[in-house]
Design a protein around this motif. Sequence first.
Motif, short mmCIF file in Angstrom:
data_model
loop_
_atom_site.label_atom_id
_atom_site.label_comp_id
_atom_site.label_asym_id
_atom_site.label_seq_id
_atom_site.Cartn_x
_atom_site.Cartn_y
_atom_site.Cartn_z
N VAL A 651 0.82 -1.20 0.00
CA VAL A 651 0.00 0.00 0.00
C VAL A 651 0.86 1.26 0.00
N ASP A 652 2.05 1.23 0.63
CA ASP A 652 2.91 2.41 0.62
C ASP A 652 3.38 2.75 -0.79
N ASP A 653 3.61 1.71 -1.60
CA ASP A 653 3.97 1.96 -3.01
C ASP A 653 2.82 2.65 -3.73
N PHE A 654 1.60 2.19 -3.47
CA PHE A 654 0.42 2.76 -4.12
C PHE A 654 0.23 4.21 -3.69
N ILE A 655 0.24 4.45 -2.37
CA ILE A 655 0.05 5.82 -1.86
C ILE A 655 1.16 6.75 -2.35
N GLY A 656 2.40 6.24 -2.38
CA GLY A 656 3.52 7.06 -2.79
C GLY A 656 3.49 7.42 -4.26
N THR A 657 2.76 6.65 -5.05
CA THR A 657 2.67 6.94 -6.49
C THR A 657 1.85 8.19 -6.74
N PHE A 658 0.82 8.40 -5.93
CA PHE A 658 -0.11 9.51 -6.15
C PHE A 658 0.11 10.62 -5.12
N ARG A 659 -0.77 11.63 -5.17
CA ARG A 659 -0.70 12.75 -4.24
C ARG A 659 -2.09 12.97 -3.66
N PHE A 660 -2.53 11.96 -2.86
CA PHE A 660 -3.85 12.02 -2.28
C PHE A 660 -3.88 12.94 -1.05
N GLU A 661 -5.07 13.48 -0.78
CA GLU A 661 -5.30 14.19 0.47
C GLU A 661 -5.42 13.16 1.60
N PRO A 662 -5.26 13.57 2.86
CA PRO A 662 -5.25 12.62 3.99
C PRO A 662 -6.49 11.73 4.06
N ASP A 663 -7.68 12.28 3.77
CA ASP A 663 -8.88 11.44 3.86
C ASP A 663 -8.85 10.31 2.83
N ALA A 664 -8.35 10.60 1.63
CA ALA A 664 -8.25 9.56 0.60
C ALA A 664 -7.19 8.53 0.97
N VAL A 665 -6.08 8.99 1.56
CA VAL A 665 -5.04 8.05 2.01
C VAL A 665 -5.61 7.07 3.01
N ALA A 666 -6.39 7.57 3.96
CA ALA A 666 -6.99 6.69 4.97
C ALA A 666 -7.92 5.66 4.34
N LEU A 667 -8.69 6.08 3.35
CA LEU A 667 -9.62 5.15 2.69
C LEU A 667 -8.85 4.04 1.97
N PHE A 668 -7.83 4.41 1.21
CA PHE A 668 -7.09 3.40 0.45
C PHE A 668 -6.32 2.46 1.39
N ARG A 669 -5.83 2.96 2.48
CA ARG A 669 -5.17 2.07 3.46
C ARG A 669 -6.20 1.09 4.05
N GLN A 670 -7.38 1.57 4.27
CA GLN A 670 -8.43 0.69 4.78
C GLN A 670 -8.72 -0.44 3.79
N GLY A 671 -8.82 -0.10 2.52
CA GLY A 671 -9.05 -1.12 1.50
C GLY A 671 -7.91 -2.11 1.42
N ALA A 672 -6.66 -1.61 1.51
CA ALA A 672 -5.49 -2.48 1.42
C ALA A 672 -5.46 -3.49 2.57
N ARG A 673 -5.84 -3.04 3.77
CA ARG A 673 -5.83 -3.96 4.92
C ARG A 673 -6.80 -5.12 4.70
N ARG A 674 -7.90 -4.85 4.05
CA ARG A 674 -8.92 -5.89 3.84
C ARG A 674 -8.41 -7.04 2.98
N ILE A 675 -7.43 -6.78 2.12
CA ILE A 675 -6.95 -7.82 1.20
C ILE A 675 -5.49 -8.16 1.46
N GLY A 676 -4.92 -7.65 2.54
CA GLY A 676 -3.56 -8.00 2.90
C GLY A 676 -2.51 -7.36 2.02
N LEU A 677 -2.86 -6.25 1.37
CA LEU A 677 -1.89 -5.56 0.50
C LEU A 677 -1.20 -4.49 1.33
N ARG A 678 -0.32 -4.94 2.25
CA ARG A 678 0.29 -4.04 3.24
C ARG A 678 1.64 -3.52 2.76
#
Length: 678
Positions: A651-678
């Motif tokens: 998920v850090d690779d995914f977040i680091g690729t883009f320039r999301f605002e904090p609320d979007a970062v939290a959402l995508f981290r939540q999705g990553a945890r659900r599928i083990g993409l840590r």
Amino acid sequence: METDVESARSRLGGEMPALSVRLLGPLVISRNDVPVALPSSRKLRALFAYLALAPHPVGRSRLCELLWDVPNDPRGELRWCLSKLRGTLDAPDRHRVVTQGDTVALDLSDCLVDALEVSQAVTQGLGTLDVERLRVLAGLFAGDLLDGPEVERSPHFNSWLIAQRRRFHACHIAVLEQLVASLPADSDEAIVHLDTWVELAPFDERAHAALLASLARRGEVGAAEQHLASAERLFQSEELDFAQLRAAWRAIRNQQSGTPLRPQQACLSTISQLAAAPSDAGPVEPSHASLAVMPFVEESGGTRGGLADGFTHDIITRLSKLRDFFVIARGSVFALAEKDIAPEDAGRRLNVDYVATGTVRSPPGRLIVSVELIEVRTARIVWAETFERRPDDIFSVLDDIGNSIVSSISAEIETVERNRAMLKAPSSLNAWEAYHRGLWHMYRFTQAENEQARHFFAQALQLDPTFARAYAGLSFTHWQNAFQRWGDRDRESALAFESAGHSLLVDDHNPAAHWAMGRALWLRGEQDSSLIELERAVDLSPNFALGHYALSFVHSQSGDPQAAIGSSDHSRHLSPFDPLLFGMLGARAMAHVRLGQFEEAAEWALRAAARPNAHAIILAIAAHCLALAGRLDEARGFAAVIRKTLPSYGVDDFIGTFRFEPDAVALFRQGARRIGLR
């Protein structure tokens, strides 16, 4: 039609064609070489020709509108014509007049139809044919399509017929040009075909230059001088510049003492050399593709003016703003149209690569615009489309149709130029061709292909340092290296910014330059400046699809998500088959995540991932969006595919690729945890 029958026998595996049809000249239908008696009705013959050339079944209402202006019973007259055609064409075991529902078609698949033979050959590519096949094709032209008196009170059909006659006239010229290039320069046959070519295209400099070269090769210098004088008088009568052809003749005379050239070779070498800048005039301009948009015609009566002229002017203006290729100015094309010069002939006189032409019809409650894009040298129809709308708001409708036409013309020319560049040896490419070779590799979206693209953009710039689009392409390759982590992100971001800056310095009015700068600024974290540059790109050219996509991309992460959705939709409307379509869809998916619309995000992300050139980052968008939508099995499937090529991807690779605002970062981290993409 003996030659025609021999051709058909060869094409049909040695069998004699059941029927032979001549449309290029007076209509003749023969069965076993015996002409079939036809009713004298002109409309029956017109109906047969229209159906024979129609690529799809045609509605009865369209046929009635086409051929019967104000009859008492148009459908009754149509039924009478169809019954007569059945009696002429059908056999006990074969029905050639096919009616299904409210449509009509002709099945001529086992027949020889001269016009269809020519169309198929042009589509296949005349350069792929041998001399014998070219001779057969040249012999098929016995006159204009459906030669004979005009069909009375049928303005729609007559407009169609004029356009088709022009198309086959251009095909005839293209066949002759290719045939001459394949024959010995001093042969009697070459001279015969050259005379025909000049007769068909009296203002085509290449035809005259080829004939002069052939006569010189035969030692008939006197005949060549006489032809030159006659051609000069002809050009002067039309107030056309003759200097280039006179200079071509001098070059041909100078070549007589060297290695002899075939007529077409001499034509191409002399005309192209003379068109280039002199050696002491500085750098040679890149050989950009060129386009003439001929005035659209109001189909009711075949007149120009009003709506059609305004529409043509709008399309020329929009295409010019794209700065993709050279567009002939409005005054030149309208001046030629005033002389009733056919579009393909006008294209040859203007020495352009492509001609666009079209018609406008306004039946009650509808607006119908048909357009064709033609490659002048081969007479090949590159693209054709018909747009039909209800004219509730005529200006809005015309704007929408104009958007589609401009974007389609640009995309189709780019595709043709890319594919042509791929067929040439890399060492023989000019700047324009090297640029398009770079685009071909760039759109493959792999690290190796991206490096190839960078090489060809650099080659284009070495040949022409003033080529703004090549700088923009070079910036894109560095942007990809940074975005995809194929190189050091800071270094590649700096190179993307530097190349975009060069593009702007060369041509500040080029939308691609501002697009490249906007993307480079996004890499540097300067979002506000990025949006300013991207807005400038679409202000310069509202039809620049990649500009609208880039706006969607930036807004989808930290700007206005609703604006991202609108820009994504608009970019796809402008360029529905764009190589970057996966990005347009992916940007919309990310915007839906920020709006809390996870199911919508998942559907758009799936569409993005389904594109054939979608890369790992697009698959990662799909995995995260599906996870947020609760579709965990599908999300884990995408995660597994990503980790086959990128085992440590998280998920850090995914977040680091883009320039999301904090609320979007939290959402995508939540999705990553659900599928083990840590």
